[in-house]
Design a protein around this motif. Structure first.
Motif, PDB file in Angstrom:
ATOM      1  N   GLY A 160     -40.908   2.176 -11.529  1.00  0.00           N
ATOM      2  CA  GLY A 160     -40.846   1.150 -12.569  1.00  0.00           C
ATOM      3  C   GLY A 160     -41.845   0.054 -12.284  1.00  0.00           C
ATOM      4  O   GLY A 160     -42.353  -0.088 -11.158  1.00  0.00           O
ATOM      5  N   SER A 161     -42.130  -0.719 -13.296  1.00  0.00           N
ATOM      6  CA  SER A 161     -43.013  -1.866 -13.105  1.00  0.00           C
ATOM      7  C   SER A 161     -42.294  -2.918 -12.265  1.00  0.00           C
ATOM      8  O   SER A 161     -41.062  -2.979 -12.237  1.00  0.00           O
ATOM      9  CB  SER A 161     -43.420  -2.460 -14.453  1.00  0.00           C
ATOM     10  OG  SER A 161     -42.302  -3.044 -15.094  1.00  0.00           O
ATOM     11  N   GLN A 162     -43.059  -3.734 -11.586  1.00  0.00           N
ATOM     12  CA  GLN A 162     -42.471  -4.796 -10.770  1.00  0.00           C
ATOM     13  C   GLN A 162     -41.647  -5.749 -11.633  1.00  0.00           C
ATOM     14  O   GLN A 162     -40.558  -6.180 -11.247  1.00  0.00           O
ATOM     15  CB  GLN A 162     -43.577  -5.573 -10.048  1.00  0.00           C
ATOM     16  CG  GLN A 162     -43.089  -6.685  -9.131  1.00  0.00           C
ATOM     17  CD  GLN A 162     -42.315  -6.175  -7.927  1.00  0.00           C
ATOM     18  OE1 GLN A 162     -42.532  -5.067  -7.458  1.00  0.00           O
ATOM     19  NE2 GLN A 162     -41.380  -6.983  -7.440  1.00  0.00           N
ATOM     20  N   TYR A 165     -38.382  -4.089 -12.564  1.00  0.00           N
ATOM     21  CA  TYR A 165     -37.532  -4.011 -11.377  1.00  0.00           C
ATOM     22  C   TYR A 165     -36.849  -5.345 -11.107  1.00  0.00           C
ATOM     23  O   TYR A 165     -35.646  -5.404 -10.854  1.00  0.00           O
ATOM     24  CB  TYR A 165     -38.374  -3.581 -10.180  1.00  0.00           C
ATOM     25  CG  TYR A 165     -37.639  -3.637  -8.864  1.00  0.00           C
ATOM     26  CD1 TYR A 165     -36.693  -2.672  -8.530  1.00  0.00           C
ATOM     27  CD2 TYR A 165     -37.890  -4.666  -7.956  1.00  0.00           C
ATOM     28  CE1 TYR A 165     -36.008  -2.729  -7.319  1.00  0.00           C
ATOM     29  CE2 TYR A 165     -37.214  -4.731  -6.749  1.00  0.00           C
ATOM     30  CZ  TYR A 165     -36.279  -3.756  -6.433  1.00  0.00           C
ATOM     31  OH  TYR A 165     -35.604  -3.825  -5.238  1.00  0.00           O
ATOM     32  N   CYS A 177     -34.953   1.925  -6.792  1.00  0.00           N
ATOM     33  CA  CYS A 177     -36.247   2.236  -7.427  1.00  0.00           C
ATOM     34  C   CYS A 177     -37.287   2.334  -6.315  1.00  0.00           C
ATOM     35  O   CYS A 177     -37.839   1.321  -5.877  1.00  0.00           O
ATOM     36  CB  CYS A 177     -36.611   1.144  -8.431  1.00  0.00           C
ATOM     37  SG  CYS A 177     -38.157   1.415  -9.319  1.00  0.00           S
ATOM     38  N   HIS A 180     -42.135   0.482  -7.233  1.00  0.00           N
ATOM     39  CA  HIS A 180     -42.310  -0.542  -8.269  1.00  0.00           C
ATOM     40  C   HIS A 180     -43.600  -1.306  -7.976  1.00  0.00           C
ATOM     41  O   HIS A 180     -43.569  -2.468  -7.588  1.00  0.00           O
ATOM     42  CB  HIS A 180     -41.088  -1.470  -8.362  1.00  0.00           C
ATOM     43  CG  HIS A 180     -40.501  -1.870  -7.049  1.00  0.00           C
ATOM     44  ND1 HIS A 180     -40.893  -3.004  -6.358  1.00  0.00           N
ATOM     45  CD2 HIS A 180     -39.554  -1.281  -6.291  1.00  0.00           C
ATOM     46  CE1 HIS A 180     -40.200  -3.088  -5.242  1.00  0.00           C
ATOM     47  NE2 HIS A 180     -39.389  -2.062  -5.164  1.00  0.00           N
TER      48      HIS A 180
END
Length: 210
Positions: A160-162, A165, A177, A180
């Motif tokens: 996932g994107s930071q 997240y 996750c 990220h």
């Protein structure tokens, strides 16, 4: 950057990080349809937990569908972000809700297949998707799960994107996750095989773990 062979491979990676939940009778694994279900199937098998689907429909702004003003879930659950929703007229909200409710009802009929309504009262809900871009759908899923009575909500995603997240970490009790990265690409970039999951794959997964 680590890539997964496919969603099954990603599910194995996540299951290895969820071993604390093995044997917990309160755990239920919920795949977000459709892409999250093959990932969730592997996790449910490894945890010895039931698998179900959580059908969530994001309510998007009419002129910017990716911007959510709320979400719909099963059992007539509606979650609204009042700050965003207040920018819309009642007619706009009603129209978006009508459209998304129709699609939610269609998917519920298709995937539940006569099974009882989802009941999360007192349970640990493990919400699984194949990746987080904006995280809006997963965030809506967390909110819906809480409205359905979940005692604890865990989000498990392979990548996932930071930003997503961090947002989910503030909403869920736990976020698993493994990746990220600050420089996030499309979810598909982290898979060798990222084919579109069909309705048949979803129903087969639910049947296999029933």
């Amino acid at each position: 950057m680590t890539t997964y062979r496919d969603r099954t491979d990603a599910g194995r990676m996540l299951a290895d990080r969820l071993t604390a939940l093995v044997g917990d009778p309160d755990v239920i694994v919920l795949g977000l349809v459709r892409g999250g279900v093959p990932v969730a199937e592997v996790i449910a098998q490894r945890l010895g937990a039931p698998l179900d689907v959580l059908v969530v429909r994001k309510l998007g702004m009419p002129w910017a569908p990716e911007v959510a003003f709320g979400a719909l879930g099963p059992g007539d659950v509606q979650v609204l972000n009042d700050v965003v929703a207040n920018r819309l007229s009642p007619d706009d909200i009603a129209e978006v809700r009508r459209r998304e409710q129709a699609e939610l009802d269609r998917r519920e009929r298709l995937y539940r297949g006569g099974r009882p309504q989802l009941d999360l009262a007192g349970r640990t809900a493990v919400i699984v998707d194949d990746g987080l871009a904006t995280g809006a759908t997963a965030r809506a899923a967390v909110q819906v799960a809480r409205h359905l009575g979940a005692r604890r909500v865990v989000v498990a995603v392979p990548v996932g994107s930071q930003e997503a997240y961090e947002m989910l970490s503030a909403e869920a009790d736990q976020v698993v996750c493994p990746q990220h990265p600050p420089e996030f690409m499309a979810v598909s970039a982290y898979y060798d095989d990222f084919h579109e999951v069909s309705d048949d794959e979803v129903t087969e997964a639910l049947t296999a773990t029933a």
